[in-house]
Motif scaffolding. Structure first.
Motif, mmCIF file in Angstrom:
data_model
loop_
_atom_site.group_PDB
_atom_site.id
_atom_site.type_symbol
_atom_site.label_atom_id
_atom_site.label_comp_id
_atom_site.label_asym_id
_atom_site.label_seq_id
_atom_site.Cartn_x
_atom_site.Cartn_y
_atom_site.Cartn_z
ATOM 1 N N CYS A 153 0.847 -1.207 0.000
ATOM 2 C CA CYS A 153 0.000 0.000 0.000
ATOM 3 C C CYS A 153 0.878 1.251 0.000
ATOM 4 O O CYS A 153 1.858 1.333 0.733
ATOM 5 N N CYS A 197 -0.017 2.928 3.878
ATOM 6 C CA CYS A 197 0.316 2.267 5.149
ATOM 7 C C CYS A 197 1.322 1.130 4.993
ATOM 8 O O CYS A 197 1.793 0.576 5.987
ATOM 9 N N HIS A 256 0.830 -1.869 3.913
ATOM 10 C CA HIS A 256 0.201 -3.195 4.009
ATOM 11 C C HIS A 256 0.406 -3.976 2.700
ATOM 12 O O HIS A 256 0.315 -3.420 1.608
ATOM 13 N N CYS A 294 -6.772 -1.309 -0.318
ATOM 14 C CA CYS A 294 -6.050 -1.719 0.884
ATOM 15 C C CYS A 294 -7.044 -1.896 2.030
ATOM 16 O O CYS A 294 -7.680 -0.927 2.443
ATOM 17 N N GLN A 346 -6.380 -2.493 5.020
ATOM 18 C CA GLN A 346 -5.818 -1.990 6.281
ATOM 19 C C GLN A 346 -6.167 -0.510 6.509
ATOM 20 O O GLN A 346 -6.674 -0.148 7.552
ATOM 21 N N CYS A 347 -5.894 0.341 5.487
ATOM 22 C CA CYS A 347 -6.143 1.785 5.662
ATOM 23 C C CYS A 347 -7.241 2.278 4.722
ATOM 24 O O CYS A 347 -7.529 3.455 4.677
HETATM 25 ZN ZN LIG Z 1 -3.030 0.879 3.257
#
Ligand SMILES: [Zn+2]
Length: 408
Positions: free
Chosen positions: A7, A10, A12, A50, A52-53
């Motif tokens: 990413c 972040c 990821h 992503c 994650q973020c």
């Molecule tokens: Zn991310």
């Protein structure tokens, strides 16, 4: 299945593919007559999410020196709507932040000085930063001091060390363009005075998905932001997205007010809640986007081919990057559209990337009087239709391709 890249925000590693637009030529690389016979550079264009973020982004990063060269043909001052939009923004900030001759306004990607000139007129010192040589030269001509270079955290440190921190930092449609997303935001944190504000505009990913604006996806646009993703990004650098406005410009944008102190206002809380409710922060929201974009392509081809079968002639308006994405993805060549017109004199006489449609000035519409004009620059549809009143009076019609292809 993950994509194998990290990413941009972040880091990821588990990015999930959302849409694949195939190998496409660079959307802003117009082709000159001499280059017509050459092989055009083309790069994969894949969009991924992503988890994650929650940042939507493209996988490929084309080197910036390839994308933003001296020939970079975008000059902000060719759009009246954009000029008005920028002026209103600046006047509002001068009033709200009580800016004066001791203040400093900086714009990242200041282009031809279209925005900063409003500060110059009010006697407020400015500094533009832009790597494109042509527009930077134009900016200097109208009194907008411009550093002709890329904005990096190193440059921000140097300016800060020289005592040139900013009261206001503008960044319109640039955050999505930078390859080093964290370096850029870190640079903003360094360059901003403690009491200053960064006012940043980005296209809004929710509008992109809701309205099938797939043509805003091209190699220059690396990121497609939600408020949720932006909040993660800014907080990583000690910055707080305190206020946000939704704007209609460019098919739906966000204006972000970012500061070093945390005082998250109701506008930000409301949008975060809306995104959570509509699951913009989850992969579900993006699941059927690819299918909806394929539908749009099929609908537009049916419309254009039907008109051609009836013996109608079609031209297009707007030799911008989104136009290149649209004609190349949909496959609109000379068999469907005869030519493209654009007000930007730097584009006239060249050819669209990939499909090589020739580009003329808007006066060509009255000379040739095609039956229909496909509005590639649909984000400026109102402005263009107003300007082309004479073409319409003589019977010309307009086709808006997005979100649903239709004749207006
Ligand atoms: Zn991310």
């Amino acid at each position: 299945m993950a994509t194998g890249v990290n990413c941009r925000s972040c880091g990821h590693a588990g990015l999930k593919p959302v849409l694949d637009l195939g190998r496409t030529p660079l959307a802003d690389r117009l082709v000159s007559a001499a280059q017509l016979a050459e092989q055009e550079p083309a790069y994969p264009l894949q969009v991924a999410f992503c988890s994650q973020c929650s940042l939507l982004q493209i996988i490929e990063t084309v080197p910036p020196e390839v994308l933003f060269c001296e020939d970079y043909p975008y000059y902000s001052s060719f759009s009246d709507a954009l000029l008005r939009h920028s002026r209103d923004n600046v006047l509002d900030l001068i009033r709200r932040r009580d800016l004066g001759s001791q203040s400093l306004a900086v714009e990242l990607a200041s282009n031809d000085g279209y925005l900063l000139k409003n500060y110059v007129e009010a006697g407020i010192p400015v500094l533009g930063i832009d790597p494109a040589e042509g527009p930077a030269r134009e900016a200097e001509k109208i009194g907008v001091r411009t550093l002709n270079t890329f904005f990096t955290v190193e440059l921000a440190k140097r300016l800060a060390a020289e005592g040139r921190q900013a009261d206001v930092i503008h960044g319109n449609n640039v955050l999505a363009h930078v390859a080093d997303t964290n370096g850029f935001v870190g640079g903003i944190a360094t360059l901003l005075k403690d009491g200053g504000v960064a006012v940043i505009e980005v296209p809004y990913v929710k509008d992109l998905i809701d309205h099938r604006e797939f043509d805003t996806i091209y190699h220059e646009h690396l990121c497609y932001f939600s408020v949720t993703a932006l909040d993660h990004l800014f907080r990583r650098h000690g910055l707080y997205l305190n206020e946000v406005k939704r704007l209609s410009i460019h098919g739906g944008s966000l204006r972000l007010y970012v500061e070093k102190v945390e005082r998250v206002g109701p506008s930000m809380q409301e949008l975060l809640a809306l995104e959570a409710a509509e699951r913009v922060d989850r992969i579900d929201f993006y699941h059927d986007f690819a299918r909806r974009v394929e539908h749009l392509k099929a609908e537009l081809l049916v419309l254009l081919r039907g008109l051609k079968a009836d013996g109608r002639t079609i031209a297009a308006y707007g030799a911008a990057a989104k136009g290149a994405t649209l004609i190349n993805y949909v496959g609109i060549g000379r068999d469907l559209v005869d030519f493209v017109v654009d007000r930007n004199i730097h584009k006239q006489g060249k050819y669209m990337p990939g499909q090589h449609l020739p580009i003329f000035g808007p006066e060509k519409l009255l000379e040739a009087q095609p039956d229909f004009v496909l509005l590639l620059a649909w984000n400026f549809a109102t402005e263009i239709i107003e300007q082309q009143a004479e073409y319409a009076r003589r019977g010309g019609r307009f086709i808006v391709p997005v979100p649903v292809p239709r004749v207006v």
